[in-house]
Design an enzyme around this catalytic site. Sequence first.
Site, PDB file in Angstrom:
ATOM      1  N   CYS A 170       6.628 -12.715 -23.823  1.00 16.41           N
ATOM      2  CA  CYS A 170       5.558 -13.479 -24.759  1.00 16.41           C
ATOM      3  C   CYS A 170       4.321 -14.033 -23.802  1.00 16.41           C
ATOM      4  CB  CYS A 170       6.090 -14.619 -25.491  1.00 16.41           C
ATOM      5  SG  CYS A 170       6.816 -15.981 -24.395  1.00 16.41           S
ATOM      6  N   ASP A 171       4.576 -14.167 -22.518  1.00 15.76           N
ATOM      7  CA  ASP A 171       3.488 -14.738 -21.789  1.00 15.76           C
ATOM      8  C   ASP A 171       2.327 -13.659 -21.819  1.00 15.76           C
ATOM      9  OD1 ASP A 171       6.012 -15.619 -21.152  1.00 15.76           O
ATOM     10  OD2 ASP A 171       5.573 -16.225 -19.212  1.00 15.76           O
ATOM     11  N   ALA A 172       2.936 -12.428 -21.805  1.00 14.98           N
ATOM     12  CA  ALA A 172       1.785 -11.246 -21.785  1.00 14.98           C
ATOM     13  C   ALA A 172       0.527 -11.485 -22.549  1.00 14.98           C
ATOM     14  CB  ALA A 172       2.457 -10.047 -21.873  1.00 14.98           C
TER      15      ALA A 172
END
Length: 382
Positions: A159-161
């Site tokens: 999800c950081d991407a």
Amino acid sequence: MRMLLTACAVVSLSIAAWAQALPSQADIRTVMRRVADWQVLNQPAVRHSPDNWTNGALYIGMLDWGELAEAVERDTAYTRWVEGIGNGTGWRPAPPRKGNASHADDFTVCQAWLRLYQRFGGKARMSPTRNRIDSILKNPPNVSLDAHVFASFQRWCWCDALYMAPQVYAQLWLITKDARYIEAMEKEWRAVTDYLYDKEEHLFYRDSRYFPDAPNKRFAHREANGAKVFWGRGNGWVIAGLANLLRILPEDYSNRAYYETLFKELAVRLVGLQCADGYWHASLLDPASYPSPETSATGFIVYGLAWGVNEGLLDRAAALPVIVKGWQALCQAVESNGKLGYVQPIGQDPRKVTREMTEVYGVGAFLQAGVQVHRLAAPVIK
């Protein structure tokens, strides 16, 4: 009718009270400058390379603050600081990782490079980013999003991407009008959202290794209280990434409603998860197991919420008290010399945090949040 008017009056008074609780714009700028200056002075000691993703988040925050400092105080130093770093890196993304030239983290710094291109021009600021992404589009990775398989990180499988790379594709599309960039961004964003977004909890898993039924027992599948594992900063990355993306997409963009709906769903959920101390802790659904403050999650979430209120996407009455409390909490983590503490180190799941811990992306989150809180604190024009 009288009861309704009375209720509305109470709400209005409540909003007014929280608005008064906001510090003045001058006070907000003072603490932002203190935090930014400490980071600039201490940046030579940062162990990350200038093109590392951690610094990319810092540059985004520093450019937001730099634009405010320039507009209000005619101070161009912060924008010029980022400009100097970009020039020193040759305006390139981070070097390709072995066997993975499309890793989302490598493009985080490119958001700053392209913002400076949009402001000042100069082909050199854009060409390295465009060339690298063009090479990806010629041979897009065709792998699973399952993070148990290392090759999956060729795609946006964590999800950081969603903070790191989608905005770069959108910026390139806006600059060049080449639809390939926005089409690639749309495809990958929707794929990872369909995969990692829990539609019941309205939160994002960090990656598939944290699914409740994931096979690999090395990773926590449930918190100590039995709740699903939803990482504070991970969801902070997403709401801040959505805000950054929506800042790029034109108002008349055909699919803008999809991103606005996702933003509002996540924001409303996060509003209800703020802890009594004003922070969002490392674990969103089991904060008692991680009781210390955590400023990177809090900074990114305050930024997203404040931006949403400023843009009319979120209900001001519901969000403003949460934003004010969150900003006050963030400021309590700032030392007298400007060092921001309680930043969870690099990781991928909830961990213990102490006041001594700091990181550049936490400062970037703080500065992005501060600019939006500064907008909220604008004097009311009667």
